[in-house]
Design a protein around this motif. Structure first.
Motif, PDB file in Angstrom:
ATOM      1  N   GLU A 387       0.892  -1.470   0.149  1.00  0.00           N
ATOM      2  CA  GLU A 387      -0.158   0.215   0.242  1.00  0.00           C
ATOM      3  C   GLU A 387       1.204   1.359   0.030  1.00  0.00           C
ATOM      4  N   GLU A 390       2.319   1.856  -3.267  1.00  0.00           N
ATOM      5  CA  GLU A 390       1.606   2.468  -4.258  1.00  0.00           C
ATOM      6  C   GLU A 390       0.782   3.476  -4.394  1.00  0.00           C
ATOM      7  N   ALA A 391       1.284   4.264  -3.298  1.00  0.00           N
ATOM      8  CA  ALA A 391       0.797   5.103  -2.271  1.00  0.00           C
ATOM      9  C   ALA A 391       2.068   5.944  -3.300  1.00  0.00           C
ATOM     10  N   SER A 392       3.410   5.644  -3.014  1.00  0.00           N
ATOM     11  CA  SER A 392       4.175   6.773  -3.524  1.00  0.00           C
ATOM     12  C   SER A 392       4.682   6.509  -5.084  1.00  0.00           C
TER      13      SER A 392
END
Length: 459
Positions: A387, A390-392
Protein backbone atom coordinates in the motif's frame (compact mmCIF):
# COMPACT_ATOMS: atom_id res chain seq x y z
CA UNK A 1 71.78 57.07 -38.68
CA UNK A 2 68.38 56.96 -37.03
CA UNK A 3 67.97 56.15 -33.34
CA UNK A 4 65.44 53.54 -32.18
CA UNK A 5 62.35 54.82 -30.42
CA UNK A 6 61.02 53.10 -27.33
CA UNK A 7 58.27 51.42 -29.35
CA UNK A 8 60.78 49.62 -31.56
CA UNK A 9 62.86 48.16 -28.74
CA UNK A 10 61.51 44.67 -27.96
CA UNK A 11 61.43 43.10 -24.55
CA UNK A 12 64.18 40.49 -24.12
CA UNK A 13 63.14 36.95 -25.00
CA UNK A 14 63.86 34.56 -22.14
CA UNK A 15 64.33 30.89 -22.93
CA UNK A 16 66.07 28.21 -20.88
CA UNK A 17 69.30 26.62 -22.08
CA UNK A 18 68.77 23.47 -24.12
CA UNK A 19 70.18 20.23 -22.72
CA UNK A 20 68.86 17.40 -24.85
CA UNK A 21 69.34 13.96 -23.42
CA UNK A 22 69.48 15.02 -19.77
CA UNK A 23 68.89 11.85 -17.76
CA UNK A 24 68.90 13.29 -14.24
CA UNK A 25 67.73 16.79 -13.45
CA UNK A 26 70.59 19.25 -12.90
CA UNK A 27 69.01 22.53 -11.88
CA UNK A 28 72.29 24.44 -12.08
CA UNK A 29 72.31 24.07 -15.86
CA UNK A 30 69.28 26.31 -16.26
CA UNK A 31 70.98 29.55 -15.15
CA UNK A 32 70.84 32.44 -17.62
CA UNK A 33 72.35 35.92 -17.33
CA UNK A 34 70.71 38.68 -19.38
CA UNK A 35 72.80 41.88 -19.85
CA UNK A 36 70.64 44.99 -19.47
CA UNK A 37 70.90 48.65 -18.51
CA UNK A 38 69.45 50.12 -15.32
CA UNK A 39 68.82 53.68 -14.27
CA UNK A 40 70.26 54.40 -10.81
CA UNK A 41 67.88 56.80 -9.09
CA UNK A 42 67.41 58.32 -5.62
CA UNK A 43 64.99 56.03 -3.79
CA UNK A 44 62.28 58.69 -3.23
CA UNK A 45 62.10 59.35 -6.98
CA UNK A 46 61.77 55.71 -8.06
CA UNK A 47 58.03 55.58 -8.68
CA UNK A 48 57.87 59.05 -10.28
CA UNK A 49 60.63 58.29 -12.79
CA UNK A 50 59.53 54.72 -13.51
CA UNK A 51 56.00 55.87 -14.29
CA UNK A 52 57.14 59.00 -16.07
CA UNK A 53 60.25 59.49 -18.19
CA UNK A 54 61.24 55.80 -18.32
CA UNK A 55 57.85 54.13 -18.56
CA UNK A 56 58.32 53.27 -22.24
CA UNK A 57 61.70 51.65 -21.61
CA UNK A 58 60.91 49.47 -18.58
CA UNK A 59 61.68 45.79 -18.46
CA UNK A 60 58.32 44.04 -18.53
CA UNK A 61 58.85 40.29 -18.40
CA UNK A 62 56.61 37.82 -16.61
CA UNK A 63 57.60 36.99 -13.05
CA UNK A 64 60.36 39.65 -12.86
CA UNK A 65 60.26 43.14 -11.44
CA UNK A 66 61.78 46.28 -12.91
CA UNK A 67 62.92 47.81 -9.62
CA UNK A 68 65.92 46.49 -7.67
CA UNK A 69 68.11 47.69 -4.82
CA UNK A 70 71.39 49.24 -5.82
CA UNK A 71 74.29 47.44 -4.12
CA UNK A 72 76.29 50.66 -3.66
CA UNK A 73 73.81 52.46 -1.40
CA UNK A 74 70.61 51.84 0.51
CA UNK A 75 69.44 55.26 -0.65
CA UNK A 76 69.47 54.27 -4.33
CA UNK A 77 67.30 52.06 -6.49
CA UNK A 78 67.80 50.56 -9.92
CA UNK A 79 65.06 50.84 -12.52
CA UNK A 80 65.76 47.99 -14.91
CA UNK A 81 65.28 48.80 -18.58
CA UNK A 82 64.70 46.47 -21.48
CA UNK A 83 67.76 47.73 -23.37
CA UNK A 84 71.26 46.31 -23.31
CA UNK A 85 73.03 49.50 -24.47
CA UNK A 86 72.62 53.00 -23.00
CA UNK A 87 73.13 54.47 -26.48
CA UNK A 88 69.62 53.30 -27.37
CA UNK A 89 68.20 56.00 -25.10
CA UNK A 90 67.59 59.49 -26.54
CA UNK A 91 70.36 61.91 -25.53
CA UNK A 92 67.86 64.52 -24.40
CA UNK A 93 66.24 61.97 -22.05
CA UNK A 94 69.59 61.03 -20.52
CA UNK A 95 70.50 64.70 -20.03
CA UNK A 96 67.13 65.53 -18.44
CA UNK A 97 67.39 62.64 -15.99
CA UNK A 98 70.94 63.59 -15.09
CA UNK A 99 69.54 66.88 -13.77
CA UNK A 100 67.61 64.76 -11.22
CA UNK A 101 70.68 62.84 -10.13
CA UNK A 102 69.98 59.82 -12.33
CA UNK A 103 72.86 57.79 -13.75
CA UNK A 104 72.94 54.60 -15.79
CA UNK A 105 74.80 51.36 -15.19
CA UNK A 106 75.11 47.86 -16.60
CA UNK A 107 72.72 45.46 -14.90
CA UNK A 108 72.60 41.67 -15.07
CA UNK A 109 69.26 39.93 -14.80
CA UNK A 110 69.98 36.54 -13.23
CA UNK A 111 67.48 33.84 -14.17
CA UNK A 112 67.67 30.41 -12.55
CA UNK A 113 65.82 27.09 -12.62
CA UNK A 114 63.04 28.38 -10.40
CA UNK A 115 62.02 30.93 -13.02
CA UNK A 116 61.20 28.46 -15.80
CA UNK A 117 57.85 26.71 -16.06
CA UNK A 118 57.58 22.93 -16.21
CA UNK A 119 56.74 23.17 -19.92
CA UNK A 120 59.82 25.29 -20.62
CA UNK A 121 62.16 22.95 -18.74
CA UNK A 122 60.83 19.82 -20.42
CA UNK A 123 60.91 21.42 -23.85
CA UNK A 124 64.60 22.10 -23.20
CA UNK A 125 65.57 18.57 -22.13
CA UNK A 126 63.32 16.07 -23.92
CA UNK A 127 64.37 14.63 -27.30
CA UNK A 128 63.22 16.69 -30.26
CA UNK A 129 60.85 13.98 -31.47
CA UNK A 130 58.84 14.39 -28.24
CA UNK A 131 58.41 18.15 -28.39
CA UNK A 132 55.05 18.26 -30.16
CA UNK A 133 53.40 17.86 -26.77
CA UNK A 134 54.64 18.62 -23.28
CA UNK A 135 53.69 15.85 -20.83
CA UNK A 136 52.87 18.18 -17.95
CA UNK A 137 49.12 17.60 -17.68
CA UNK A 138 47.96 15.65 -14.67
CA UNK A 139 45.01 15.06 -12.39
CA UNK A 140 45.55 16.23 -8.83
CA UNK A 141 44.12 14.27 -5.91
CA UNK A 142 45.11 15.84 -2.62
CA UNK A 143 48.90 16.10 -2.63
CA UNK A 144 49.28 13.59 -5.50
CA UNK A 145 49.69 14.39 -9.19
CA UNK A 146 48.46 11.46 -11.26
CA UNK A 147 49.97 11.17 -14.74
CA UNK A 148 49.06 8.82 -17.54
CA UNK A 149 52.19 8.99 -19.69
CA UNK A 150 52.29 7.58 -23.19
CA UNK A 151 54.86 4.87 -23.89
CA UNK A 152 57.27 7.17 -25.71
CA UNK A 153 57.68 9.31 -22.59
CA UNK A 154 58.35 6.42 -20.20
CA UNK A 155 62.17 6.47 -20.55
CA UNK A 156 62.04 10.06 -19.25
CA UNK A 157 59.30 9.54 -16.63
CA UNK A 158 61.40 10.23 -13.53
CA UNK A 159 62.76 13.45 -15.01
CA UNK A 160 59.22 14.51 -15.96
CA UNK A 161 57.94 13.69 -12.48
CA UNK A 162 60.73 15.62 -10.78
CA UNK A 163 60.07 18.75 -12.83
CA UNK A 164 56.31 18.63 -12.22
CA UNK A 165 56.92 18.22 -8.49
CA UNK A 166 59.34 21.16 -8.44
CA UNK A 167 56.95 23.46 -10.22
CA UNK A 168 53.78 22.78 -8.24
CA UNK A 169 54.13 23.61 -4.57
CA UNK A 170 50.85 21.95 -3.57
CA UNK A 171 52.22 18.54 -4.62
CA UNK A 172 54.25 16.09 -2.57
CA UNK A 173 54.00 13.02 -4.79
CA UNK A 174 53.93 12.39 -8.54
CA UNK A 175 52.74 8.99 -9.80
CA UNK A 176 52.24 7.37 -13.17
CA UNK A 177 49.44 4.97 -13.92
CA UNK A 178 50.79 1.52 -14.88
CA UNK A 179 47.67 -0.26 -16.08
CA UNK A 180 44.00 0.21 -16.84
CA UNK A 181 41.15 0.04 -14.34
CA UNK A 182 39.99 -3.47 -15.08
CA UNK A 183 39.98 -5.22 -11.72
CA UNK A 184 37.06 -5.82 -9.39
CA UNK A 185 38.00 -3.00 -7.04
CA UNK A 186 38.54 -0.32 -9.74
CA UNK A 187 42.00 0.70 -8.53
CA UNK A 188 45.18 0.51 -10.59
CA UNK A 189 48.89 -0.01 -10.06
CA UNK A 190 51.03 3.11 -10.01
CA UNK A 191 54.69 4.02 -9.88
CA UNK A 192 56.07 6.89 -7.82
CA UNK A 193 58.05 9.13 -10.17
CA UNK A 194 59.04 11.78 -7.63
CA UNK A 195 58.39 12.80 -4.07
CA UNK A 196 57.03 10.97 -1.05
CA UNK A 197 55.84 7.38 -1.20
CA UNK A 198 52.59 8.43 0.47
CA UNK A 199 49.22 7.61 -1.05
CA UNK A 200 46.90 8.64 1.77
CA UNK A 201 45.28 11.86 0.57
CA UNK A 202 42.90 14.45 1.89
CA UNK A 203 40.74 16.25 -0.62
CA UNK A 204 37.43 18.07 -0.66
CA UNK A 205 34.43 18.25 -2.94
CA UNK A 206 31.10 20.04 -2.57
CA UNK A 207 31.89 21.15 0.96
CA UNK A 208 32.77 17.63 2.10
CA UNK A 209 36.19 16.25 3.02
CA UNK A 210 37.45 12.87 1.84
CA UNK A 211 40.37 10.82 3.11
CA UNK A 212 41.52 7.63 1.39
CA UNK A 213 44.50 5.65 0.11
CA UNK A 214 44.65 6.56 -3.57
CA UNK A 215 46.55 3.37 -4.39
CA UNK A 216 43.72 1.18 -3.06
CA UNK A 217 40.51 2.91 -4.14
CA UNK A 218 38.92 4.60 -7.13
CA UNK A 219 38.66 8.38 -7.27
CA UNK A 220 38.23 10.62 -10.29
CA UNK A 221 38.42 14.37 -9.71
CA UNK A 222 37.13 14.96 -13.25
CA UNK A 223 33.70 13.73 -12.17
CA UNK A 224 33.20 16.46 -9.56
CA UNK A 225 30.66 18.28 -11.72
CA UNK A 226 28.74 15.06 -12.29
CA UNK A 227 28.70 14.25 -8.59
CA UNK A 228 27.31 17.71 -7.84
CA UNK A 229 24.71 17.53 -10.63
CA UNK A 230 23.20 14.27 -9.42
CA UNK A 231 23.16 15.21 -5.74
CA UNK A 232 21.53 18.51 -6.66
CA UNK A 233 18.66 16.54 -8.25
CA UNK A 234 17.86 14.80 -4.93
CA UNK A 235 15.36 16.21 -2.48
CA UNK A 236 16.63 16.34 1.12
CA UNK A 237 13.66 14.10 1.96
CA UNK A 238 14.79 11.35 -0.43
CA UNK A 239 16.30 7.98 0.41
CA UNK A 240 19.23 7.10 -1.84
CA UNK A 241 20.89 3.71 -2.33
CA UNK A 242 24.45 3.95 -3.69
CA UNK A 243 25.53 0.41 -4.49
CA UNK A 244 28.97 1.26 -5.91
CA UNK A 245 29.70 4.07 -3.47
CA UNK A 246 33.49 4.12 -3.51
CA UNK A 247 34.71 6.48 -0.79
CA UNK A 248 31.47 8.47 -0.95
CA UNK A 249 31.52 11.24 -3.62
CA UNK A 250 27.76 10.83 -4.08
CA UNK A 251 26.81 9.42 -0.67
CA UNK A 252 28.51 11.92 1.65
CA UNK A 253 27.20 15.12 -0.04
CA UNK A 254 23.73 13.54 -0.30
CA UNK A 255 23.82 12.72 3.42
CA UNK A 256 24.99 16.22 4.22
CA UNK A 257 22.05 17.56 2.23
CA UNK A 258 19.70 15.58 4.46
CA UNK A 259 19.01 12.50 2.35
CA UNK A 260 18.84 9.11 3.98
CA UNK A 261 21.64 7.17 2.30
CA UNK A 262 22.45 3.47 2.07
CA UNK A 263 25.99 3.21 0.68
CA UNK A 264 28.16 0.18 -0.01
CA UNK A 265 31.28 -0.78 -1.92
CA UNK A 266 32.73 -4.22 -2.54
CA UNK A 267 36.31 -2.97 -2.09
CA UNK A 268 37.17 -3.27 1.64
CA UNK A 269 39.50 -0.26 1.43
CA UNK A 270 36.79 1.87 -0.19
CA UNK A 271 34.18 0.72 2.33
CA UNK A 272 36.49 1.56 5.24
CA UNK A 273 37.18 5.05 3.84
CA UNK A 274 33.47 5.51 3.14
CA UNK A 275 32.65 4.84 6.79
CA UNK A 276 35.47 7.10 7.97
CA UNK A 277 34.37 9.90 5.65
CA UNK A 278 30.80 9.65 6.93
CA UNK A 279 32.15 10.04 10.46
CA UNK A 280 34.50 12.91 9.59
CA UNK A 281 31.71 14.79 7.83
CA UNK A 282 29.30 14.13 10.73
CA UNK A 283 26.70 12.35 8.60
CA UNK A 284 26.73 8.96 10.35
CA UNK A 285 23.07 9.49 11.24
CA UNK A 286 22.03 9.78 7.59
CA UNK A 287 24.65 7.65 5.78
CA UNK A 288 24.68 3.92 6.56
CA UNK A 289 27.70 2.16 5.08
CA UNK A 290 28.47 -1.44 4.13
CA UNK A 291 30.99 -3.64 2.34
CA UNK A 292 28.82 -5.88 0.18
CA UNK A 293 28.22 -7.13 -3.35
CA UNK A 294 26.13 -4.57 -5.22
CA UNK A 295 23.53 -6.97 -6.59
CA UNK A 296 22.69 -8.42 -3.19
CA UNK A 297 22.91 -5.01 -1.58
CA UNK A 298 20.38 -3.46 -3.96
CA UNK A 299 17.86 -6.21 -3.30
CA UNK A 300 18.36 -6.16 0.46
CA UNK A 301 18.32 -2.38 0.72
CA UNK A 302 14.57 -2.03 0.17
CA UNK A 303 13.93 -4.41 3.06
CA UNK A 304 16.46 -2.72 5.33
CA UNK A 305 15.02 0.73 4.72
CA UNK A 306 11.49 -0.54 5.38
CA UNK A 307 12.45 -2.37 8.57
CA UNK A 308 14.87 0.31 9.81
CA UNK A 309 13.48 3.52 8.37
CA UNK A 310 15.30 6.82 8.30
CA UNK A 311 13.80 9.49 10.54
CA UNK A 312 12.04 12.31 8.70
CA UNK A 313 14.11 15.12 7.30
CA UNK A 314 14.22 18.16 9.57
CA UNK A 315 15.19 21.34 7.74
CA UNK A 316 17.59 23.63 9.60
CA UNK A 317 16.05 26.55 11.47
CA UNK A 318 16.05 29.76 9.44
CA UNK A 319 18.25 32.68 10.47
CA UNK A 320 15.13 34.65 11.32
CA UNK A 321 13.79 31.89 13.56
CA UNK A 322 17.17 31.48 15.26
CA UNK A 323 17.34 35.20 15.92
CA UNK A 324 13.84 35.22 17.39
CA UNK A 325 14.66 32.27 19.64
CA UNK A 326 17.88 33.95 20.83
CA UNK A 327 15.99 37.16 21.58
CA UNK A 328 13.37 35.28 23.60
CA UNK A 329 16.12 33.37 25.45
CA UNK A 330 17.80 36.66 26.41
CA UNK A 331 14.50 38.05 27.71
CA UNK A 332 13.87 34.87 29.71
CA UNK A 333 17.35 35.01 31.22
CA UNK A 334 16.88 38.63 32.25
CA UNK A 335 13.61 37.69 33.93
CA UNK A 336 15.16 34.70 35.68
CA UNK A 337 13.08 32.25 33.65
CA UNK A 338 14.19 29.03 31.89
CA UNK A 339 15.09 29.44 28.20
CA UNK A 340 12.26 28.83 25.72
CA UNK A 341 12.16 25.70 23.60
CA UNK A 342 12.30 25.76 19.84
CA UNK A 343 8.82 25.83 18.31
CA UNK A 344 7.42 22.42 17.44
CA UNK A 345 6.80 21.65 13.78
CA UNK A 346 4.69 19.01 12.10
CA UNK A 347 6.94 16.08 11.32
CA UNK A 348 6.74 13.91 8.25
CA UNK A 349 6.51 10.15 8.72
CA UNK A 350 9.67 8.05 8.83
CA UNK A 351 11.28 7.42 5.45
CA UNK A 352 10.70 3.75 4.60
CA UNK A 353 10.97 3.66 0.79
CA UNK A 354 13.91 4.16 -1.56
CA UNK A 355 13.69 7.05 -4.05
CA UNK A 356 16.94 6.68 -6.00
CA UNK A 357 19.43 3.95 -6.90
CA UNK A 358 22.88 5.19 -7.94
CA UNK A 359 25.04 2.75 -9.92
CA UNK A 360 28.43 4.34 -10.53
CA UNK A 361 30.49 1.52 -12.00
CA UNK A 362 30.54 2.46 -15.69
CA UNK A 363 32.49 -0.60 -16.81
CA UNK A 364 29.83 -3.06 -15.62
CA UNK A 365 26.99 -1.42 -13.66
CA UNK A 366 24.57 -2.03 -16.51
CA UNK A 367 25.02 -5.77 -15.94
CA UNK A 368 23.59 -5.36 -12.43
CA UNK A 369 20.22 -4.10 -13.64
CA UNK A 370 18.86 -7.62 -13.15
CA UNK A 371 18.83 -6.80 -9.42
CA UNK A 372 15.70 -4.71 -10.01
CA UNK A 373 13.63 -7.50 -11.54
CA UNK A 374 11.27 -8.58 -8.77
CA UNK A 375 12.91 -6.06 -6.41
CA UNK A 376 9.79 -5.69 -4.26
CA UNK A 377 8.67 -9.33 -4.28
CA UNK A 378 9.83 -9.87 -0.68
CA UNK A 379 8.91 -6.33 0.43
CA UNK A 380 5.31 -6.85 -0.67
CA UNK A 381 5.01 -9.67 1.87
CA UNK A 382 5.46 -7.20 4.72
CA UNK A 383 2.42 -5.58 6.28
CA UNK A 384 1.54 -2.23 4.74
CA UNK A 385 4.41 -2.26 2.26
CA UNK A 386 2.42 -2.74 -0.94
CA UNK A 387 0.00 0.00 0.00
CA UNK A 388 2.87 2.38 0.80
CA UNK A 389 4.59 1.65 -2.51
CA UNK A 390 1.40 2.12 -4.52
CA UNK A 391 0.80 5.46 -2.81
CA UNK A 392 4.23 6.79 -3.82
CA UNK A 393 6.47 7.00 -6.86
CA UNK A 394 8.73 4.08 -7.67
CA UNK A 395 12.51 4.73 -7.51
CA UNK A 396 14.66 6.31 -10.17
CA UNK A 397 17.70 4.41 -11.42
CA UNK A 398 20.87 6.33 -12.31
CA UNK A 399 23.14 3.84 -14.07
CA UNK A 400 26.54 5.00 -15.36
CA UNK A 401 27.94 3.13 -18.33
CA UNK A 402 30.48 3.19 -21.13
CA UNK A 403 29.87 2.67 -24.79
CA UNK A 404 32.34 2.12 -27.61
CA UNK A 405 29.64 2.43 -30.23
CA UNK A 406 29.73 6.22 -30.18
CA UNK A 407 27.77 6.53 -33.43
CA UNK A 408 24.85 4.54 -32.00
CA UNK A 409 25.32 5.10 -28.28
CA UNK A 410 21.66 5.14 -27.30
CA UNK A 411 20.82 2.01 -29.26
CA UNK A 412 23.79 0.16 -27.79
CA UNK A 413 23.08 1.18 -24.18
CA UNK A 414 19.34 0.45 -24.33
CA UNK A 415 19.97 -2.95 -25.90
CA UNK A 416 22.39 -3.91 -23.13
CA UNK A 417 20.10 -2.52 -20.42
CA UNK A 418 17.13 -4.48 -21.76
CA UNK A 419 19.18 -7.66 -21.91
CA UNK A 420 20.47 -7.25 -18.35
CA UNK A 421 17.11 -6.33 -16.80
CA UNK A 422 15.20 -8.95 -18.77
CA UNK A 423 12.52 -6.35 -19.53
CA UNK A 424 12.36 -3.55 -22.09
CA UNK A 425 14.20 -0.32 -21.34
CA UNK A 426 13.29 2.11 -24.10
CA UNK A 427 12.95 5.80 -24.79
CA UNK A 428 9.30 5.39 -23.73
CA UNK A 429 10.20 4.09 -20.27
CA UNK A 430 8.90 6.49 -17.63
CA UNK A 431 11.23 9.43 -16.90
CA UNK A 432 13.79 8.04 -19.34
CA UNK A 433 16.91 10.12 -19.93
CA UNK A 434 20.26 9.24 -21.45
CA UNK A 435 22.81 11.88 -20.58
CA UNK A 436 26.31 12.23 -21.96
CA UNK A 437 28.87 12.58 -19.15
CA UNK A 438 32.31 12.73 -20.76
CA UNK A 439 34.71 11.39 -23.37
CA UNK A 440 36.86 8.69 -21.80
CA UNK A 441 39.10 7.81 -24.76
CA UNK A 442 38.91 7.89 -28.53
CA UNK A 443 35.69 6.05 -29.44
CA UNK A 444 34.73 5.49 -25.80
CA UNK A 445 32.14 7.62 -24.04
CA UNK A 446 30.52 7.68 -20.61
CA UNK A 447 26.78 8.12 -20.16
CA UNK A 448 24.24 8.09 -17.36
CA UNK A 449 21.14 6.03 -18.13
CA UNK A 450 18.22 7.22 -16.02
CA UNK A 451 14.71 5.78 -15.81
CA UNK A 452 12.00 5.11 -13.27
CA UNK A 453 11.28 1.54 -12.28
CA UNK A 454 7.86 0.27 -13.32
CA UNK A 455 5.42 -1.88 -11.33
CA UNK A 456 6.09 -4.73 -13.77
CA UNK A 457 9.84 -4.54 -13.14
CA UNK A 458 9.69 -4.66 -9.34
CA UNK A 459 6.78 -7.07 -8.83
Amino acid sequence: MSRKTSGTIPQPTLTPPVHRGMAELDRSLFAVQVPLVAAVVPAPLTTEIARGDLKDYLLRVDRTGHVAHDPSSADLRRIVLRISDKSLLPTELVDALAQQGVTFTDHTLDIGYDYWTADQVLQAVLPEELLDESPTSYTQVGHIAHLNLRDEYLPHRHLIGRVILDKNKSLRTVVNKLDTIDNTFRNFKMEVLAGDDDFVVNTSEEGCSFTFDFSKVYWNSRLQTEHARLVESFSPKDVVVDAFAGVGPFAIPAGKKGCGVMASDLNPASAASLAENAKNNKVEATVRTANEDARAYIRQSVLDVWNQPFPPYEPPMSAKARGKLAHEAAKAKAAGLPPPSAPETTKDPDRRLVNHFVMNLPASAIEFLDAFKGLYSELYKLEGAREAVEASSLPMVHCYCFTKDVEHAEEDILERATQALGMPVTTSTKDYNLRFVRDVAPKKEMYCLEFRLSPEMVA
